[in-house]
Write an enzyme that holds these catalytic residues in place. Structure first.
Site, PDB file in Angstrom:
ATOM      1  N   GLN A 183      -4.953  -1.608   9.584  1.00 14.30           N
ATOM      2  CA  GLN A 183      -4.895  -2.929   8.946  1.00 14.30           C
ATOM      3  C   GLN A 183      -5.530  -3.989   9.848  1.00 14.30           C
ATOM      4  O   GLN A 183      -5.183  -4.114  11.018  1.00 14.30           O
ATOM      5  CB  GLN A 183      -3.427  -3.277   8.643  1.00 14.30           C
ATOM      6  CG  GLN A 183      -3.231  -4.563   7.885  1.00 14.30           C
ATOM      7  CD  GLN A 183      -3.794  -4.524   6.457  1.00 14.30           C
ATOM      8  OE1 GLN A 183      -3.587  -3.578   5.718  1.00 14.30           O
ATOM      9  NE2 GLN A 183      -4.535  -5.554   6.093  1.00 14.30           N
TER      10      GLN A 183
ATOM     11  N   ASP B  11     -11.260   3.054   3.942  1.00  8.82           N
ATOM     12  CA  ASP B  11     -11.609   1.639   3.796  1.00  8.82           C
ATOM     13  C   ASP B  11     -13.128   1.452   3.724  1.00  8.82           C
ATOM     14  O   ASP B  11     -13.613   0.385   3.354  1.00  8.82           O
ATOM     15  CB  ASP B  11     -11.081   0.843   5.012  1.00  8.82           C
ATOM     16  CG  ASP B  11      -9.916  -0.059   4.635  1.00  8.82           C
ATOM     17  OD1 ASP B  11      -9.735  -0.313   3.419  1.00  8.82           O
ATOM     18  OD2 ASP B  11      -9.201  -0.506   5.544  1.00  8.82           O
TER      19      ASP B  11
ATOM     20  N   LYS C  78       0.836  -1.195   0.000  1.00  7.03           N
ATOM     21  CA  LYS C  78       0.000   0.000   0.000  1.00  7.03           C
ATOM     22  C   LYS C  78       0.875   1.250   0.000  1.00  7.03           C
ATOM     23  O   LYS C  78       0.618   2.211  -0.706  1.00  7.03           O
ATOM     24  CB  LYS C  78      -0.938   0.001   1.223  1.00  7.03           C
ATOM     25  CG  LYS C  78      -2.100  -0.974   1.040  1.00  7.03           C
ATOM     26  CD  LYS C  78      -2.865  -1.259   2.320  1.00  7.03           C
ATOM     27  CE  LYS C  78      -3.905  -2.349   2.059  1.00  7.03           C
ATOM     28  NZ  LYS C  78      -4.603  -2.811   3.251  1.00  7.03           N
TER      29      LYS C  78
END
Ligand code: NAP
Length: 285
Positions: free
Chosen positions: A97, A120, A53
């Site tokens: 994460q 997200d 990422k």
């Protein structure tokens, strides 16, 4: 029939070029999109995702910060970091994460992220907005699936779609998005009876299960669009999806490879959402 490949790698390159251009334009107006990625613990897969990422951010000119925290980090400490990032004007997107260590409640952390920085799309506000068809941030994997379909010129309206898997991060949102594009959608899960029969009806079949090669050719309709979200590491170290690619690619009309299908699209949509978050914050200046 040999399936055409839904090449996530090349589609994502195209989208990334467009993102890079837009990031440049935004920088010209004095705003550099910024993403903070928070990793707690030593999960090897998560470490790889976070590294990828960051690299992807660098490639398109997005500023990124990484917070690598030890497994022993408390929920309170993590909440303090999230709060600081919520207030940091250089950061437009925050990604924590998953999975988090067991002593930390993921829901509490996800709810603590400012919804306008929730790139997200996991905050209940963003989940709700997606549900009512007014999405702010669409979760990256389902978004990537839909973009891939769109880029390949595959029509969704009126099609029968079957989604295997009902997780909050993949199955449910991808089913919603397909429905919003006027597909008729069935969602399957571990308690579904006659899974093969249900799957065989699908013009568009999405596998988001986490079971290597579970979808076999006899579960797939001739000419179907088969999208494999699964990423499974076998004991020999190789990566395979939830679809038996070798068998199914001889029967499907379209198929995604693993790796090189949904994976690269997911990262690309994260970049897209970070750019969008920065754009919105620039509008608010
Ligand atoms: P998850 O939360 O474990 O959900 C798996 C779903 O599959 C559940 O709804 C489960 O049903 C269902 N399932 C399990 N066994 C089944 C069976 N035998 N028959 C029918 N359904 C079954 O997984 P996830 O987070 O959605 O991820 C799914 C896969 O996608 C994993 O391999 C993951 O690594 C991968 N993934 C890839 C990306 C990417 O960027 N490519 C992103 C996210 C995830 P129940 O609800 O009944 O338990």
């Amino acid at each position: 029939m040999t399936a055409k490949i839904l090449d996530g790698k090349s589609i994502s390159e195209e989208i990334k070029n467009a993102i890079k251009f837009e990031v440049g334009r935004l920088k010209g107006k004095g705003v550099t999109p910024g993403l903070a990625v928070v990793l707690v613990g030593d999960n090897p897969a998560s470490k790889v995702y976070v590294k990828n990422k960051q690299k992807a951010c660098e490639n398109v000119g997005i500023y990124s910060e990484e917070y690598k925290l030890p497994e022993s980090t408390s929920q309170e400490e993590l909440l303090t970091i999230v709060d600081r990032l919520n207030k940091n004007s250089k950061i437009h997107g925050i990604l924590v994460q998953l999975p988090l260590p067991k002593h930390i409640n993921s829901d509490t952390i996800l709810k603590a992220i400012n919804p306008s920085k929730d790139v997200d799309g996991f905050h209940p506000y963003n989940v709700g907005m997606l549900m009512i068809g007014e999405p702010v941030f669409i979760p990256c994997t389902p978004y990537g699936v839909m973009k891939m379909v769109e880029h390949s010129g595959i029509a969704v309206e009126g099609k029968t779609a079957v989604v295997v898997g009902r997780s909050n991060i993949v199955g449910k949102p991808v089913a919603l998005l397909l429905m919003q594009k006027n597909a008729t959608v069935t969602i399957c899960h571990s308690k579904t009876k006659d899974l093969a029969e249900v799957c065989k009806n699908a013009d568009i079949l999405i596998a988001a299960i986490g079971k290597p090669k579970m979808i076999r050719a006899d579960m797939v309709k001739e000419g179907a669009v088969v999208i494999d979200v699964g990423i499974n590491r076998l004991s020999d170290g190789s990566l395979v999806g939830d679809v038996d690619y070798e068998e199914v690619s001889k029967k499907a009309g379209w198929i995604t490879p693993v790796p090189g299908g949904v994976g690269p699209m997911t990262i690309t949509m994260l970049l897209n959402n970070t750019l969008e978050a920065a754009r919105k914050s620039a509008e608010g200046l």
